[in-house]
Motif scaffolding. Structure first.
Motif, mmCIF file in Angstrom:
data_model
loop_
_atom_site.group_PDB
_atom_site.id
_atom_site.type_symbol
_atom_site.label_atom_id
_atom_site.label_comp_id
_atom_site.label_asym_id
_atom_site.label_seq_id
_atom_site.Cartn_x
_atom_site.Cartn_y
_atom_site.Cartn_z
ATOM 1 N N HIS A 2 0.845 -1.186 0.000
ATOM 2 C CA HIS A 2 0.000 0.000 0.000
ATOM 3 C C HIS A 2 0.875 1.229 0.000
ATOM 4 N N ILE A 3 0.381 2.285 -0.607
ATOM 5 C CA ILE A 3 1.057 3.568 -0.517
ATOM 6 C C ILE A 3 0.342 4.368 0.554
ATOM 7 N N SER A 4 1.099 4.985 1.447
ATOM 8 C CA SER A 4 0.433 5.754 2.497
ATOM 9 C C SER A 4 0.321 7.211 2.064
ATOM 10 N N ASP A 5 -0.337 7.990 2.910
ATOM 11 C CA ASP A 5 -0.525 9.405 2.597
ATOM 12 C C ASP A 5 0.819 10.121 2.548
ATOM 13 N N GLY A 6 0.868 11.149 1.743
ATOM 14 C CA GLY A 6 2.036 12.022 1.793
ATOM 15 C C GLY A 6 3.202 11.585 0.939
ATOM 16 N N VAL A 7 3.154 10.371 0.374
ATOM 17 C CA VAL A 7 4.277 9.899 -0.429
ATOM 18 C C VAL A 7 4.191 10.462 -1.849
ATOM 19 N N SER A 89 -8.566 1.063 4.396
ATOM 20 C CA SER A 89 -8.148 2.380 4.838
ATOM 21 C C SER A 89 -9.001 2.842 6.019
ATOM 22 N N SER A 93 -6.353 2.083 8.470
ATOM 23 C CA SER A 93 -5.448 3.090 7.921
ATOM 24 C C SER A 93 -4.340 2.471 7.075
ATOM 25 N N PHE A 94 -4.534 1.253 6.582
ATOM 26 C CA PHE A 94 -3.590 0.706 5.604
ATOM 27 C C PHE A 94 -3.836 1.430 4.300
ATOM 28 N N LEU A 97 -5.889 7.906 3.052
ATOM 29 C CA LEU A 97 -7.130 8.453 2.527
ATOM 30 C C LEU A 97 -6.881 9.130 1.178
ATOM 31 N N THR A 98 -5.819 9.913 1.124
ATOM 32 C CA THR A 98 -5.559 10.662 -0.107
ATOM 33 C C THR A 98 -4.901 9.787 -1.171
ATOM 34 N N LEU A 152 5.800 5.283 -7.169
ATOM 35 C CA LEU A 152 6.830 5.775 -6.251
ATOM 36 C C LEU A 152 7.811 6.677 -6.979
ATOM 37 N N VAL A 162 13.920 3.633 -2.582
ATOM 38 C CA VAL A 162 12.758 3.022 -1.919
ATOM 39 C C VAL A 162 12.047 2.078 -2.873
#
Lengths: 206, 308
Positions: A2-7, A89, A93-94, A97-98, A152, A162
């Motif tokens: 999963h990609i998290s927020d902010g990346v 999500s 929270s995996f 949201l964004t 990424l 990464v």
């Protein structure tokens, strides 16, 4: 995976969100209302399978099964995936949201393609189904990992390191996914082949 | 070729730094975990591995009284504005704002910490890898330990990773005020009023319901397998059994769901649950929503123009 927020850069995050909403709308339109229970079942199983850990050497990996979702649902697969990712999500929270759109595309596009592939090949024997299932499972995960890498790297050259690590850590997952999906498809072929019919897409098409 | 500023540090500094880093990381996780799990009530009947989304829906706070539609739009907009920022300082401010939201909504801290714990693995990877692999650009500060030239620690990479971690935490902290302050059917109804197709809303509710059923089902099947002597090993046989397990889960849950759906239709289900939800927007809803969006815009302006 999963990609998290902010990346992701904000433009990519919004772009993926819009694109995934468009595909989801198309996918929802392709889903007949009497097939909703099946889609809900596969969505919940997609969610639950991410909680199932398979031992692998010293560590364990959890299943992703984008390929299997595609095999079972055909065109409705994207709808199922985006709801599954949303629930992951919301509950854990995996995946943020964004980044929801990006995560949905990452798993949903491979699912759609695997469903298409499975429909094209459609084995008639036990062995063939095992092979095609493995192809869909492994290929789906490979594709998902490639999309992850692409997303990424969209953040700039700083993310290349990464990205390499993420790809490398997924290598064993391809094998696990391929084998488990293959066995699942051949099991379903023997036990309840009508689940592999994907009649959902076919219905609204005809 | 690149005019980056390098700071030479003795080799032992690397060990000290690594030790401090590992220790700090371990301590943070320990604390998070102990707070997240410590106050958990023992209830054998309920499965705690999957949390309830709307556990605090009954409370009364500014967030509970907020119209769901405004809440979704405002907090989602705020989240996107937060994600658009770049510096770690604005990310820190965003985390503080989100924490304020958790407190204003009078939510238990435990669930929010569990959410942070869930993303900690991914973020730790970023914090560890980014400084080591970020591309060197003019004006960067590189820390080099001893004679290990290949191991350069890029401070800009660290800054980047810190900003990402901060933004991710800020949005993760927002999830509880967003979701836990209204019951899930109500939230979904709000989504439907905002234009999400009703079919999709129903799917969310059905799938959410089934998750708990299937987890119970898979646990029963796992017990059955263990009774028959199944052990998880890292070999193909285990994978074959897992594949059959997954297939059986599909078959069983599909048959069960089909029965339930037939029963629902026999009782007159026509694609929606007849739960009456009344929404009324007030000036307060508009005000609350604009406060959040303005905060987000201010944060973004501070980030882009503030110069830090």
């Amino acid at each position: 995976m999963h990609i998290s927020d902010g990346v992701l850069p904000i433009s990519i995050a919004i772009g993926c969100g819009v694109a995934s909403l468009a595909v989801a709308a198309w996918s929802a339109k392709q889903t007949a209302s009497e097939d909703l229970p099946k889609v809900a079942v596969v969505t919940a199983s997609f969610f639950v399978s991410s909680l199932i850990h398979v031992p692998l050497g010293p560590t364990s990996v959890h299943l992703l099964i984008p390929g299997l979702v595609g095999v079972l649902l055909g065109r409705s697969a994207f709808l199922s995936i985006i709801i599954g990712v949303l629930l992951q999500s919301l509950l854990f929270s995996f995946g943020g949201l964004t980044a929801l759109g990006a995560n949905a595309l990452m798993m949903g596009v491979p699912a759609l393609l695997c469903g298409l592939l499975f429909n094209r090949l459609r084995g008639t024997t036990h062995k063939q189904n095992l092979l095609i299932g493995a192809l869909a499972g492994g290929g789906g995960t490979l594709l998902a990992a490639s999309i992850l890498a692409l997303l990424l790297v969209s953040g700039g050259e700083d993310f290349v390191g990464v990205m390499k690590l993420a790809l490398l850590s997924h290598l064993p997952v391809f094998v696990v996914e391929a084998l488990v999906s293959g066995f699942t498809v051949s099991f379903l072929f023997r036990v309840k082949p009508e689940l592999l019919e994907q009649r959902l897409g076919a219905l609204s098409q005809g | 070729m690149v005019a980056a500023q390098t700071v030479q540090l003795p080799l032992y500094a690397l060990f000290v730094a690594a030790l401090l880093l590992a220790g700090g990381w371990w301590l943070t996780l320990r604390t998070l975990k102990s707070i997240a799990c410590g106050t958990q009530v023992e209830q054998p009947e309920r499965d705690w591995s999957v949390p309830v989304i709307d556990a605090s829906a009954e409370g009364d706070s500014l967030f509970h009284r907020w119209d769901v539609r405004f809440k979704i739009v405002a907090l989602l907009g705020f989240a996107f504005l937060v994600v658009a920022t770049r510096s770690p300082w604005s990310a820190l401010i965003a985390v503080l704002l989100s924490l304020t939201a958790v407190f204003v909504a009078k939510l238990p801290l435990r669930r929010s910490l569990q959410r942070l714990l869930a993303i900690s693995g991914f973020l730790s990877m970023f914090l560890l890898i980014m400084p080591l692999t970020a591309v060197t650009r003019p004006g960067d500060t590189l820390l080099i330990f001893g004679h290990l030239d290949w191991l350069s620690f890029n401070l800009r990479g660290l800054q980047l990773a810190l900003a990402i971690a901060g933004k991710a935490c800020a949005v993760a902290l927002l999830m509880e005020p967003l979701l836990a302050t209204a019951s899930l059917p109500r939230t979904v109804e709000g989504l439907t009023r905002l234009g999400v197709p009703e079919k999709v809303g129903q799917m969310i509710l059905l799938a959410h319901r089934y998750i708990f059923v299937f987890i119970e089902e898979s646990r029963r099947m796992m017990v059955g397998m263990q009774v028959r002597g199944f052990q998880r090993r890292g070999n193909v046989e285990t994978l074959r059994v897992m594949g059959n397990f997954l297939g059986m889960l599909f078959v069983r849950s599909f048959e069960r769901t089909q029965r339930v759906y037939d029963a629902m239709q026999a009782r007159g289900y026509q694609g929606r649950f007849p739960a009456p939800f009344y929404f009324k927007m007030s000036a307060g809803d508009w005000l609350h929503a604009s406060v959040w969006l303005l905060l987000g815009v201010a944060l973004l302006l501070f980030d882009r123009l503030g110069g830090c």
